[in-house]
Design a protein around this motif. Structure first.
Motif, PDB file in Angstrom:
ATOM      1  N   HIS A 151       0.827  -1.217   0.000  1.00  0.00           N
ATOM      2  CA  HIS A 151       0.000   0.000   0.000  1.00  0.00           C
ATOM      3  C   HIS A 151       0.855   1.259   0.000  1.00  0.00           C
ATOM      4  O   HIS A 151       0.583   2.200  -0.745  1.00  0.00           O
ATOM      5  CB  HIS A 151      -0.947   0.013   1.213  1.00  0.00           C
ATOM      6  CG  HIS A 151      -2.063  -0.959   1.062  1.00  0.00           C
ATOM      7  ND1 HIS A 151      -3.375  -0.672   1.373  1.00  0.00           N
ATOM      8  CD2 HIS A 151      -2.078  -2.228   0.603  1.00  0.00           C
ATOM      9  CE1 HIS A 151      -4.123  -1.732   1.101  1.00  0.00           C
ATOM     10  NE2 HIS A 151      -3.360  -2.687   0.655  1.00  0.00           N
ATOM     11  N   SER A 152       1.897   1.282   0.837  1.00  0.00           N
ATOM     12  CA  SER A 152       2.639   2.547   0.912  1.00  0.00           C
ATOM     13  C   SER A 152       3.430   2.806  -0.367  1.00  0.00           C
ATOM     14  O   SER A 152       3.500   3.944  -0.836  1.00  0.00           O
ATOM     15  CB  SER A 152       3.533   2.643   2.159  1.00  0.00           C
ATOM     16  OG  SER A 152       4.064   1.418   2.475  1.00  0.00           O
ATOM     17  N   LEU A 157       4.009   5.816  -5.493  1.00  0.00           N
ATOM     18  CA  LEU A 157       4.088   5.773  -6.964  1.00  0.00           C
ATOM     19  C   LEU A 157       2.994   6.632  -7.597  1.00  0.00           C
ATOM     20  O   LEU A 157       3.222   7.324  -8.594  1.00  0.00           O
ATOM     21  CB  LEU A 157       3.955   4.324  -7.455  1.00  0.00           C
ATOM     22  CG  LEU A 157       5.248   3.503  -7.476  1.00  0.00           C
ATOM     23  CD1 LEU A 157       4.944   2.001  -7.556  1.00  0.00           C
ATOM     24  CD2 LEU A 157       6.137   3.897  -8.666  1.00  0.00           C
ATOM     25  N   ALA A 158       1.808   6.605  -7.003  1.00  0.00           N
ATOM     26  CA  ALA A 158       0.697   7.378  -7.564  1.00  0.00           C
ATOM     27  C   ALA A 158       0.904   8.871  -7.346  1.00  0.00           C
ATOM     28  O   ALA A 158       0.655   9.679  -8.248  1.00  0.00           O
ATOM     29  CB  ALA A 158      -0.622   6.920  -6.940  1.00  0.00           C
ATOM     30  N   ARG A 159       1.378   9.261  -6.182  1.00  0.00           N
ATOM     31  CA  ARG A 159       1.626  10.694  -5.943  1.00  0.00           C
ATOM     32  C   ARG A 159       2.716  11.203  -6.890  1.00  0.00           C
ATOM     33  O   ARG A 159       2.647  12.289  -7.437  1.00  0.00           O
ATOM     34  CB  ARG A 159       2.041  10.922  -4.484  1.00  0.00           C
ATOM     35  CG  ARG A 159       0.846  10.836  -3.539  1.00  0.00           C
ATOM     36  CD  ARG A 159       1.129  11.495  -2.216  1.00  0.00           C
ATOM     37  NE  ARG A 159       1.577  12.870  -2.338  1.00  0.00           N
ATOM     38  CZ  ARG A 159       2.342  13.486  -1.435  1.00  0.00           C
ATOM     39  NH1 ARG A 159       2.735  12.845  -0.347  1.00  0.00           N
ATOM     40  NH2 ARG A 159       2.698  14.732  -1.605  1.00  0.00           N
ATOM     41  N   TYR A 160       3.724  10.378  -7.071  1.00  0.00           N
ATOM     42  CA  TYR A 160       4.812  10.713  -8.008  1.00  0.00           C
ATOM     43  C   TYR A 160       4.262  10.881  -9.430  1.00  0.00           C
ATOM     44  O   TYR A 160       4.510  11.881 -10.105  1.00  0.00           O
ATOM     45  CB  TYR A 160       5.875   9.611  -7.940  1.00  0.00           C
ATOM     46  CG  TYR A 160       6.465   9.181  -9.261  1.00  0.00           C
ATOM     47  CD1 TYR A 160       7.489   9.917  -9.859  1.00  0.00           C
ATOM     48  CD2 TYR A 160       6.005   8.045  -9.928  1.00  0.00           C
ATOM     49  CE1 TYR A 160       8.026   9.528 -11.091  1.00  0.00           C
ATOM     50  CE2 TYR A 160       6.529   7.647 -11.147  1.00  0.00           C
ATOM     51  CZ  TYR A 160       7.540   8.394 -11.730  1.00  0.00           C
ATOM     52  OH  TYR A 160       8.061   8.025 -12.936  1.00  0.00           O
ATOM     53  N   ALA A 161       3.467   9.892  -9.874  1.00  0.00           N
ATOM     54  CA  ALA A 161       2.979   9.903 -11.265  1.00  0.00           C
ATOM     55  C   ALA A 161       2.107  11.130 -11.513  1.00  0.00           C
ATOM     56  O   ALA A 161       2.178  11.756 -12.579  1.00  0.00           O
ATOM     57  CB  ALA A 161       2.201   8.619 -11.552  1.00  0.00           C
ATOM     58  N   SER A 162       1.313  11.490 -10.524  1.00  0.00           N
ATOM     59  CA  SER A 162       0.426  12.634 -10.682  1.00  0.00           C
ATOM     60  C   SER A 162       1.237  13.933 -10.828  1.00  0.00           C
ATOM     61  O   SER A 162       0.962  14.759 -11.706  1.00  0.00           O
ATOM     62  CB  SER A 162      -0.503  12.662  -9.469  1.00  0.00           C
ATOM     63  OG  SER A 162      -1.119  13.884  -9.357  1.00  0.00           O
ATOM     64  N   MET A 169       5.314  15.557 -18.201  1.00  0.00           N
ATOM     65  CA  MET A 169       6.195  14.423 -18.543  1.00  0.00           C
ATOM     66  C   MET A 169       5.462  13.086 -18.316  1.00  0.00           C
ATOM     67  O   MET A 169       4.459  13.032 -17.600  1.00  0.00           O
ATOM     68  CB  MET A 169       7.464  14.474 -17.681  1.00  0.00           C
ATOM     69  CG  MET A 169       8.324  15.694 -17.979  1.00  0.00           C
ATOM     70  SD  MET A 169       9.902  15.682 -17.085  1.00  0.00           S
ATOM     71  CE  MET A 169       9.407  16.319 -15.507  1.00  0.00           C
ATOM     72  N   VAL A 170       6.004  12.034 -18.929  1.00  0.00           N
ATOM     73  CA  VAL A 170       5.408  10.697 -18.803  1.00  0.00           C
ATOM     74  C   VAL A 170       6.065   9.961 -17.627  1.00  0.00           C
ATOM     75  O   VAL A 170       7.284   9.817 -17.605  1.00  0.00           O
ATOM     76  CB  VAL A 170       5.648   9.874 -20.102  1.00  0.00           C
ATOM     77  CG1 VAL A 170       5.243   8.415 -19.917  1.00  0.00           C
ATOM     78  CG2 VAL A 170       4.912  10.503 -21.267  1.00  0.00           C
ATOM     79  N   PRO A 171       5.276   9.489 -16.664  1.00  0.00           N
ATOM     80  CA  PRO A 171       5.883   8.721 -15.573  1.00  0.00           C
ATOM     81  C   PRO A 171       6.028   7.242 -15.923  1.00  0.00           C
ATOM     82  O   PRO A 171       5.085   6.608 -16.381  1.00  0.00           O
ATOM     83  CB  PRO A 171       4.878   8.895 -14.424  1.00  0.00           C
ATOM     84  CG  PRO A 171       3.566   9.164 -15.083  1.00  0.00           C
ATOM     85  CD  PRO A 171       3.839   9.732 -16.453  1.00  0.00           C
ATOM     86  N   CYS A 199      -1.196  -0.838  -7.349  1.00  0.00           N
ATOM     87  CA  CYS A 199      -0.620   0.388  -7.936  1.00  0.00           C
ATOM     88  C   CYS A 199      -1.657   1.093  -8.796  1.00  0.00           C
ATOM     89  O   CYS A 199      -1.826   2.312  -8.705  1.00  0.00           O
ATOM     90  CB  CYS A 199       0.586   0.054  -8.818  1.00  0.00           C
ATOM     91  SG  CYS A 199       2.053  -0.303  -7.873  1.00  0.00           S
ATOM     92  N   PHE A 200      -2.347   0.342  -9.647  1.00  0.00           N
ATOM     93  CA  PHE A 200      -3.315   1.002 -10.534  1.00  0.00           C
ATOM     94  C   PHE A 200      -4.516   1.541  -9.766  1.00  0.00           C
ATOM     95  O   PHE A 200      -5.066   2.589 -10.131  1.00  0.00           O
ATOM     96  CB  PHE A 200      -3.722   0.077 -11.690  1.00  0.00           C
ATOM     97  CG  PHE A 200      -2.654   0.062 -12.753  1.00  0.00           C
ATOM     98  CD1 PHE A 200      -2.411   1.205 -13.509  1.00  0.00           C
ATOM     99  CD2 PHE A 200      -1.857  -1.054 -12.966  1.00  0.00           C
ATOM    100  CE1 PHE A 200      -1.403   1.229 -14.463  1.00  0.00           C
ATOM    101  CE2 PHE A 200      -0.847  -1.044 -13.911  1.00  0.00           C
ATOM    102  CZ  PHE A 200      -0.624   0.100 -14.671  1.00  0.00           C
ATOM    103  N   GLU A 201      -4.918   0.863  -8.682  1.00  0.00           N
ATOM    104  CA  GLU A 201      -6.009   1.425  -7.865  1.00  0.00           C
ATOM    105  C   GLU A 201      -5.616   2.814  -7.382  1.00  0.00           C
ATOM    106  O   GLU A 201      -6.381   3.760  -7.435  1.00  0.00           O
ATOM    107  CB  GLU A 201      -6.285   0.520  -6.655  1.00  0.00           C
ATOM    108  CG  GLU A 201      -7.168  -0.679  -6.989  1.00  0.00           C
ATOM    109  CD  GLU A 201      -7.167  -1.719  -5.864  1.00  0.00           C
ATOM    110  OE1 GLU A 201      -7.454  -2.883  -6.169  1.00  0.00           O
ATOM    111  OE2 GLU A 201      -6.861  -1.352  -4.705  1.00  0.00           O
ATOM    112  N   GLU A 202      -4.365   2.927  -6.901  1.00  0.00           N
ATOM    113  CA  GLU A 202      -3.904   4.228  -6.391  1.00  0.00           C
ATOM    114  C   GLU A 202      -3.748   5.249  -7.516  1.00  0.00           C
ATOM    115  O   GLU A 202      -4.063   6.417  -7.346  1.00  0.00           O
ATOM    116  CB  GLU A 202      -2.565   4.084  -5.651  1.00  0.00           C
ATOM    117  CG  GLU A 202      -2.678   3.514  -4.267  1.00  0.00           C
ATOM    118  CD  GLU A 202      -3.386   4.429  -3.249  1.00  0.00           C
ATOM    119  OE1 GLU A 202      -3.404   5.662  -3.429  1.00  0.00           O
ATOM    120  OE2 GLU A 202      -3.934   3.880  -2.280  1.00  0.00           O
TER     121      GLU A 202
END
Ligand code: 5MM
Length: 336
Positions: A151-152, A157-162, A169-171, A199-202
């Motif tokens: 979970h963490s 990863l989701a906060r980074y990608a956003s 840019m593309v994450p 990961c995808f849920e987040e």
């Protein structure tokens, strides 16, 4: 087509893949010392420049992931990102600051680097980066990866990608389930599926545009210490099953890490994945060791021999590119 989707396809399409040259100075030092070359700024740049200016960059390498030190270096009057662009590829940058002990489960890791990330991203954009990478690391054992670790890391990863998409840019989202251990491929399949789904849920919760994300997963393999080893056909079947079940259809492409497989093994497995590919995803490579090992070994014998080093790298990159189209064979591998 939106801009992020366009960049993703530019990196991954037509048998191209990614050269992961983003070793932090600590990792690069281990790699250089393993072949008896002193690790200093000049040597690190010299080896990397040999790869970035090689012939195979044009047809085989769509993107190069750099480390902070490299993206700020120059080749004469040219920046390293300009050198990469001139040779036909998109420059990317590793933006995590490494995997640290996970508080609450000290045998596991959490990847750090979110503090101040928005500002760092703006700087990297100005330096020419158009995609980024963040790697979460997961160990397999009877009790790991724990829910806490899954979970963490997914949240980070989701906060980074956003933030990366906000910066244009593309994450690359890289959840790496390590091959260390004696677990079976079935266990690897179950744990990897759980990690990727989470990961995808987040990513969805964080409103990340999935059409502008590249997934960089591990293949489904037996643990490195497992006595039983499945063959490449089974690796391909299990990997495709896992990704078909866990990855949303909007993703433009998947670029595998090599994870400690030999160069030929990583190429053969990718080739079979593409021969059997029953998904809509582009399936290609984002290899570090499996693209660089041979070239590094050759270069270490005579660090002035750039042409010879490039020849070794070109062959490897060509083999990976054929595998990304399902057209690699053992015979071609031997033609050098
Ligand atoms: C190139 O190595 C990257 C790791 O660097 P640090 O450990 O120094 O941060 C790594 O993330 C790499 O991009 C991926 O694991 C793919 O590399 P391999 O060698 O597994 O294909």
């Amino acid at each position: 087509m939106n801009e992020l989707n366009k960049i993703s396809l530019q990196i991954l399409s037509g048998g191209k893949g990614i050269l992961a040259a983003d070793e932090s100075t600590g990792t690069m030092t281990k790699r250089l010392e393993s072949v008896n070359v002193p690790s200093n700024e000049k040597n690190r740049l010299s080896f990397r420049k040999a790869l970035f200016s090689s012939e195979s960059m044009k047809n085989c390498i769509g993107g190069v992931i750099l480390y902070d030190e490299t993206i700020k270096q120059t080749d004469g009057s040219k920046s390293i990102t300009e050198l990469i662009n001139e040779n036909g590829a998109v420059a990317g940058i590793k933006v995590d600051t490494g995997a640290k002990t996970l508080s609450g489960s000290p045998e596991e890791k959490i990847t750090e680097g979110l503090d101040g990330l928005r500002e760092r991203l703006k700087e990297y954009y100005k330096l020419g980066a158009r995609f980024t990478k963040w790697r979460g690391v997961y160990n397999i054992s009877e009790t790991y990866p724990s829910k806490l670790c899954i979970h963490s890391n997914a949240h980070a990863l989701a906060r980074y990608a956003s933030l990366v998409q906000e910066c244009g840019m593309v994450p690359i989202v890289e959840p790496e389930v390590l091959m260390d251990g004696d677990h079976s491929a079935d266990v690897c399949y179950k744990k990897t599926s759980e990690v990727i789904k989470r990961c995808f849920e987040e990513l969805v919760i964080h409103k990340v545009d999935l059409s502008g994300v590249i997934l960089k997963p591990n293949m489904i393999l037996d643990g490195a210490k497992s006595k039983k080893k499945i063959n490449s056909e089974e690796v391909a079947d299990l990997t495709l099953k896992c990704l078909n079940e866990s990855v949303p259809k909007e993703i433009p492409g998947i670029a595998f890490l090599s994870g400690g497989q030999s160069e030929v093994q990583a190429t053969e497995n990718l080739n079979l994945i593409n021969k059997k590919n029953n998904t809509n995803f582009i399936m290609t490579y984002s290899y570090g060791r499996a693209l660089q090992q041979g070239a590094l070994k050759y270069w270490s014998k005579n660090i002035e021999d750039i042409t010879g080093t490039q020849k070794v790298f070109n062959h490897r990159a060509n083999m990976c590119s054929l595998a990304a189209k399902g057209k690699w064979s053992k015979e071609l591998e031997l033609q050098n």
